[in-house]
Design an enzyme around this catalytic site. Structure first.
Site, PDB file in Angstrom:
ATOM      1  N   GLU A  77       3.803   1.731  -1.472  1.00 36.45           N
ATOM      2  CA  GLU A  77       4.281   1.980  -2.834  1.00 36.45           C
ATOM      3  C   GLU A  77       3.150   2.600  -3.664  1.00 36.45           C
ATOM      4  O   GLU A  77       3.349   3.563  -4.404  1.00 36.45           O
ATOM      5  CB  GLU A  77       4.740   0.674  -3.491  1.00 36.45           C
ATOM      6  CG  GLU A  77       5.275   0.901  -4.898  1.00 36.45           C
ATOM      7  CD  GLU A  77       5.549  -0.385  -5.673  1.00 36.45           C
ATOM      8  OE1 GLU A  77       4.955  -1.429  -5.323  1.00 36.45           O
ATOM      9  OE2 GLU A  77       6.332  -0.331  -6.630  1.00 36.45           O
ATOM     10  N   ARG A  78       1.932   2.061  -3.506  1.00 35.74           N
ATOM     11  CA  ARG A  78       0.784   2.583  -4.277  1.00 35.74           C
ATOM     12  C   ARG A  78       0.440   4.001  -3.834  1.00 35.74           C
ATOM     13  O   ARG A  78       0.068   4.840  -4.660  1.00 35.74           O
ATOM     14  CB  ARG A  78      -0.404   1.631  -4.110  1.00 35.74           C
ATOM     15  CG  ARG A  78      -0.147   0.361  -4.887  1.00 35.74           C
ATOM     16  CD  ARG A  78      -0.887  -0.838  -4.433  1.00 35.74           C
ATOM     17  NE  ARG A  78      -0.326  -2.012  -5.100  1.00 35.74           N
ATOM     18  CZ  ARG A  78      -0.556  -3.258  -4.734  1.00 35.74           C
ATOM     19  NH1 ARG A  78      -1.349  -3.512  -3.712  1.00 35.74           N
ATOM     20  NH2 ARG A  78      -0.004  -4.252  -5.382  1.00 35.74           N
ATOM     21  N   PRO A  97       0.813  -1.224   0.000  1.00 36.70           N
ATOM     22  CA  PRO A  97       0.000   0.000   0.000  1.00 36.70           C
ATOM     23  C   PRO A  97       0.842   1.267   0.000  1.00 36.70           C
ATOM     24  O   PRO A  97       0.435   2.288  -0.566  1.00 36.70           O
ATOM     25  CB  PRO A  97      -0.808  -0.106   1.300  1.00 36.70           C
ATOM     26  CG  PRO A  97      -0.896  -1.562   1.568  1.00 36.70           C
ATOM     27  CD  PRO A  97       0.411  -2.133   1.074  1.00 36.70           C
ATOM     28  N   GLY A 107       3.611  -0.851  -9.971  1.00 39.05           N
ATOM     29  CA  GLY A 107       3.014  -0.876  -8.631  1.00 39.05           C
ATOM     30  C   GLY A 107       1.809  -1.807  -8.578  1.00 39.05           C
ATOM     31  O   GLY A 107       1.033  -1.805  -7.619  1.00 39.05           O
TER      32      GLY A 107
HETATM   33  C1  LIG Z   1       9.150   1.157 -15.642  1.00 41.69           C
HETATM   34  C2  LIG Z   1       8.765  -0.002 -14.762  1.00 41.69           C
HETATM   35  C3  LIG Z   1       9.325  -0.113 -13.510  1.00 41.69           C
HETATM   36  C4  LIG Z   1       8.974  -1.190 -12.695  1.00 41.69           C
HETATM   37  N1  LIG Z   1       9.562  -1.276 -11.477  1.00 41.69           N
HETATM   38  C5  LIG Z   1       9.305  -2.342 -10.704  1.00 41.69           C
HETATM   39  C6  LIG Z   1       9.946  -2.506  -9.452  1.00 41.69           C
HETATM   40  O1  LIG Z   1      10.753  -1.663  -9.035  1.00 41.69           O
HETATM   41  N2  LIG Z   1       9.681  -3.606  -8.710  1.00 41.69           N
HETATM   42  C7  LIG Z   1       8.787  -4.550  -9.153  1.00 41.69           C
HETATM   43  O2  LIG Z   1       8.580  -5.539  -8.442  1.00 41.69           O
HETATM   44  N3  LIG Z   1       8.160  -4.418 -10.335  1.00 41.69           N
HETATM   45  C8  LIG Z   1       8.397  -3.351 -11.117  1.00 41.69           C
HETATM   46  N4  LIG Z   1       7.761  -3.224 -12.330  1.00 41.69           N
HETATM   47  C9  LIG Z   1       6.837  -4.279 -12.758  1.00 41.69           C
HETATM   48  C10 LIG Z   1       5.392  -3.841 -12.624  1.00 41.69           C
HETATM   49  O3  LIG Z   1       4.995  -3.854 -11.269  1.00 41.69           O
HETATM   50  C11 LIG Z   1       4.530  -4.760 -13.487  1.00 41.69           C
HETATM   51  O4  LIG Z   1       4.801  -4.444 -14.842  1.00 41.69           O
HETATM   52  C12 LIG Z   1       3.051  -4.573 -13.190  1.00 41.69           C
HETATM   53  O5  LIG Z   1       2.722  -5.051 -11.902  1.00 41.69           O
HETATM   54  C13 LIG Z   1       2.172  -5.314 -14.200  1.00 41.69           C
HETATM   55  O6  LIG Z   1       2.580  -6.648 -14.305  1.00 41.69           O
HETATM   56  P1  LIG Z   1       2.954  -7.254 -15.739  1.00 41.69           P
HETATM   57  O7  LIG Z   1       3.826  -6.294 -16.467  1.00 41.69           O
HETATM   58  O8  LIG Z   1       3.446  -8.625 -15.516  1.00 41.69           O
HETATM   59  O9  LIG Z   1       1.567  -7.255 -16.507  1.00 41.69           O
HETATM   60  P2  LIG Z   1       0.590  -8.503 -16.671  1.00 41.69           P
HETATM   61  O10 LIG Z   1       0.385  -9.176 -15.379  1.00 41.69           O
HETATM   62  O11 LIG Z   1       1.050  -9.279 -17.853  1.00 41.69           O
HETATM   63  O12 LIG Z   1      -0.759  -7.750 -17.038  1.00 41.69           O
HETATM   64  C14 LIG Z   1      -0.942  -7.112 -18.318  1.00 41.69           C
HETATM   65  C15 LIG Z   1      -2.304  -6.460 -18.317  1.00 41.69           C
HETATM   66  O13 LIG Z   1      -3.306  -7.461 -18.220  1.00 41.69           O
HETATM   67  C16 LIG Z   1      -4.417  -6.987 -17.493  1.00 41.69           C
HETATM   68  N5  LIG Z   1      -4.627  -7.825 -16.301  1.00 41.69           N
HETATM   69  C17 LIG Z   1      -3.706  -8.570 -15.635  1.00 41.69           C
HETATM   70  N6  LIG Z   1      -4.255  -9.211 -14.611  1.00 41.69           N
HETATM   71  C18 LIG Z   1      -5.561  -8.869 -14.606  1.00 41.69           C
HETATM   72  C19 LIG Z   1      -6.678  -9.203 -13.789  1.00 41.69           C
HETATM   73  N7  LIG Z   1      -6.563 -10.028 -12.738  1.00 41.69           N
HETATM   74  N8  LIG Z   1      -7.883  -8.662 -14.077  1.00 41.69           N
HETATM   75  C20 LIG Z   1      -8.024  -7.831 -15.138  1.00 41.69           C
HETATM   76  N9  LIG Z   1      -7.010  -7.492 -15.948  1.00 41.69           N
HETATM   77  C21 LIG Z   1      -5.810  -7.990 -15.696  1.00 41.69           C
HETATM   78  C22 LIG Z   1      -4.084  -5.539 -17.090  1.00 41.69           C
HETATM   79  O14 LIG Z   1      -4.618  -4.650 -18.036  1.00 41.69           O
HETATM   80  C23 LIG Z   1      -2.570  -5.536 -17.133  1.00 41.69           C
HETATM   81  O15 LIG Z   1      -2.064  -4.230 -17.307  1.00 41.69           O
HETATM   82  C24 LIG Z   1       8.063  -2.158 -13.145  1.00 41.69           C
HETATM   83  C25 LIG Z   1       7.481  -2.030 -14.415  1.00 41.69           C
HETATM   84  C26 LIG Z   1       7.817  -0.964 -15.216  1.00 41.69           C
HETATM   85  C27 LIG Z   1       7.177  -0.849 -16.579  1.00 41.69           C
END
Ligand SMILES: Cc1cc2nc3c(=O)[nH]c(=O)nc-3n(C[C@H](O)[C@H](O)[C@H](O)COP(=O)(O)OP(=O)(O)OC[C@H]3O[C@@H](n4cnc5c(N)ncnc54)[C@H](O)[C@@H]3O)c2cc1C
Length: 205
Positions: free
Chosen positions: A70-71, A68, A191
């Protein structure tokens, strides 16, 4: 994986992956991210490894309890950025003249900026509410998730509307509004994506 042990006043710490199991091929593939400054993103494959509980948490404070915060940081940043975008836009529309008069003299400009100003104020109040809950120790997962979704959606919407007033200059990275536009997009993804935040709020209904 490593963590720092926090003192009572430390902000939430980050977990750092330290190249566990990263293959040489995977390490070579570097992706360029669209915004928020330079940062290498690499594919990291983990093979046959596990995280011991004590490595991703510390006594009395599990990783899940940190999310929470971080968010909340993302939400508060969204409110602040929107405010700055609004200020920059007001400055610009007063200076830039088209058809012989400043852009601010068009009714559409004033109406749109009036709506933006209200959104910026409402966002500030929501952010203040989150900050107050953080300070008094009552920030809960659903409030942080609502703040992250609502404020980052507003951030993208407000900056997009502000950028429009800059015309072609708004699309040039020399202008801060262009950088804000590019940087805002990831706020709805990292986040935990905004869809996941809504799931969290939904579980708390
Ligand atoms: C610039 C950057 C910095 C980051 N820094 C960090 C960091 O410091 N530490 C860290 O741990 N992570 C980091 N992240 C990772 C980030 O937290 C994830 O990219 C994010 O949580 C989304 O996960 P994913 O990319 O695997 O997307 P996915 O899980 O593949 O999801 C893709 C899309 O699918 C949809 N989706 C997924 N699940 C659901 C659901 N249950 N219901 C409805 N729709 C859904 C959403 O539209 C989502 O955006 C970073 C990412 C970026 C781009």
């Amino acid at each position: 994986m490593t963590t720092d042990t926090p003192s009572a006043f430390d902000p939430p710490s980050m977990i750092n992956l330290v190249g566990v199991g990263m293959t040489r091929d995977a390490a070579r593939q570097v992706y360029e991210q669209a915004g928020i400054g330079p940062g290498d993103i690499q594919v990291c494959e983990l093979h046959d490894c596990f995280a011991q509980n004590e490595l991703i948490t510390y006594e009395g404070l599990g990783l899940m309890k940190e999310l929470p915060y971080e968010r909340a940081m993302i939400a508060i940043g969204a409110a602040a950025t929107m405010h700055r975008a609004y200020e920059l836009t007001v400055e610009y529309v007063r200076e830039r003249k088209v058809f012989g008069k400043p852009i601010v003299d068009f009714q559409n400009t004033r109406f749109t900026l009036a709506e933006i100003k209200a959104t910026v104020l409402a966002s500030r109040l929501f952010a203040d509410y989150i900050v107050q809950k953080w300070i008094d120790g009552s920030l809960d997962s659903a409030t942080a998730a609502m703040g992250k979704v609502w404020l980052t959606d507003r951030q993208c919407e407000v900056i997009d509307r502000c950028l429009q007033f800059f015309g072609g200059f708004g699309y040039m990275m020399e202008y801060p509004i262009a950088r804000m536009y590019v940087d805002a997009r990831v706020q709805r993804i990292y986040g935990g994506s905004n869809e996941i935040q809504k799931e969290l709020v939904g579980r708390d209904l």
